[in-house]
Design a protein around this motif. Sequence first.
Motif, mmCIF file in Angstrom:
data_model
loop_
_atom_site.group_PDB
_atom_site.id
_atom_site.type_symbol
_atom_site.label_atom_id
_atom_site.label_comp_id
_atom_site.label_asym_id
_atom_site.label_seq_id
_atom_site.Cartn_x
_atom_site.Cartn_y
_atom_site.Cartn_z
ATOM 1 N N ALA A 58 30.965 2.405 -0.560
ATOM 2 C CA ALA A 58 30.521 1.262 -1.362
ATOM 3 C C ALA A 58 31.113 -0.059 -0.864
ATOM 4 O O ALA A 58 30.686 -1.124 -1.301
ATOM 5 N N GLY A 59 32.085 0.026 0.026
ATOM 6 C CA GLY A 59 32.684 -1.194 0.568
ATOM 7 C C GLY A 59 33.605 -1.901 -0.402
ATOM 8 O O GLY A 59 33.727 -3.129 -0.368
ATOM 9 N N ILE A 60 34.258 -1.137 -1.283
ATOM 10 C CA ILE A 60 35.208 -1.721 -2.230
ATOM 11 C C ILE A 60 36.534 -0.975 -2.114
ATOM 12 O O ILE A 60 36.598 0.101 -1.518
ATOM 13 N N SER A 61 37.577 -1.544 -2.678
ATOM 14 C CA SER A 61 38.891 -0.906 -2.576
ATOM 15 C C SER A 61 39.019 0.257 -3.558
ATOM 16 O O SER A 61 38.350 0.287 -4.595
ATOM 17 N N ASN A 62 39.896 1.190 -3.225
ATOM 18 C CA ASN A 62 40.166 2.326 -4.117
ATOM 19 C C ASN A 62 40.623 1.856 -5.502
ATOM 20 O O ASN A 62 40.117 2.344 -6.513
ATOM 21 N N PRO A 63 41.580 0.925 -5.565
ATOM 22 C CA PRO A 63 42.041 0.485 -6.890
ATOM 23 C C PRO A 63 40.927 -0.159 -7.720
ATOM 24 O O PRO A 63 40.853 0.049 -8.928
ATOM 25 N N TYR A 64 40.054 -0.920 -7.064
ATOM 26 C CA TYR A 64 38.972 -1.577 -7.790
ATOM 27 C C TYR A 64 38.007 -0.532 -8.368
ATOM 28 O O TYR A 64 37.629 -0.610 -9.540
ATOM 29 N N LEU A 65 37.636 0.466 -7.573
ATOM 30 C CA LEU A 65 36.758 1.528 -8.064
ATOM 31 C C LEU A 65 37.429 2.283 -9.207
ATOM 32 O O LEU A 65 36.795 2.592 -10.219
ATOM 33 N N GLN A 75 36.359 8.302 -0.864
ATOM 34 C CA GLN A 75 35.104 8.361 -0.101
ATOM 35 C C GLN A 75 34.081 7.390 -0.678
ATOM 36 O O GLN A 75 33.426 6.656 0.069
ATOM 37 N N LEU A 76 33.930 7.381 -2.001
ATOM 38 C CA LEU A 76 32.955 6.491 -2.622
ATOM 39 C C LEU A 76 33.343 5.033 -2.412
ATOM 40 O O LEU A 76 32.490 4.205 -2.099
ATOM 41 N N ALA A 77 34.613 4.725 -2.559
ATOM 42 C CA ALA A 77 35.069 3.349 -2.350
ATOM 43 C C ALA A 77 34.758 2.890 -0.933
ATOM 44 O O ALA A 77 34.281 1.767 -0.718
ATOM 45 N N LYS A 78 34.978 3.762 0.037
ATOM 46 C CA LYS A 78 34.721 3.409 1.435
ATOM 47 C C LYS A 78 33.235 3.155 1.665
ATOM 48 O O LYS A 78 32.855 2.146 2.263
#
Length: 160
Positions: free
Chosen positions: A48-55, A43-46
């Motif tokens: 924040a507009g970043i990928s799950n792996p990056y987060l 949810q946070l990655a989405k």
Amino acid sequence: MSARSEEVVPVATDGVEKIGQAVEDIGAYIRRQREGAEVSLRQLAKVAGISNPYLSQIERGLRKPSAEILAQIATGLRISAEALYVRAGILEPREYSPVLDALAADPDLTERQKQVLTDIYESFRRGNSAGDATGSRPAGVGEDAVIAVPDVEHVGDGTA
């Protein structure tokens, strides 16, 4: 062949270690904030507009996020970007103020409204400090002072 002795020269790694620690600290802080807000990594990655792996890499201290990414994460967590900047070492910590902390934590205010209120508050504090140093208050600053305050309800939404 002659035997040569090689001198071992210690290499200063303090700066590198501090950066690594700061990256781990910001990642752990983001994870604690996310878990406290009961927001999943996805949810946070989405938001924040970043990928799950990056987060995930940020949270584990493997990646150092940019100021822009930190701002996006702060928005997703509904916390102050300033708090993340200080944790990441981008900004110096400011003097403790319960008023500014309350403004930063208020989920009902937009970032623009928080900034306007912060600017007004800090302006009053600077004015009062200047008055204290000279023994008198600047003109218009007192218990009965009236100021024009922008319509902060609509600041940032184009209707002010």
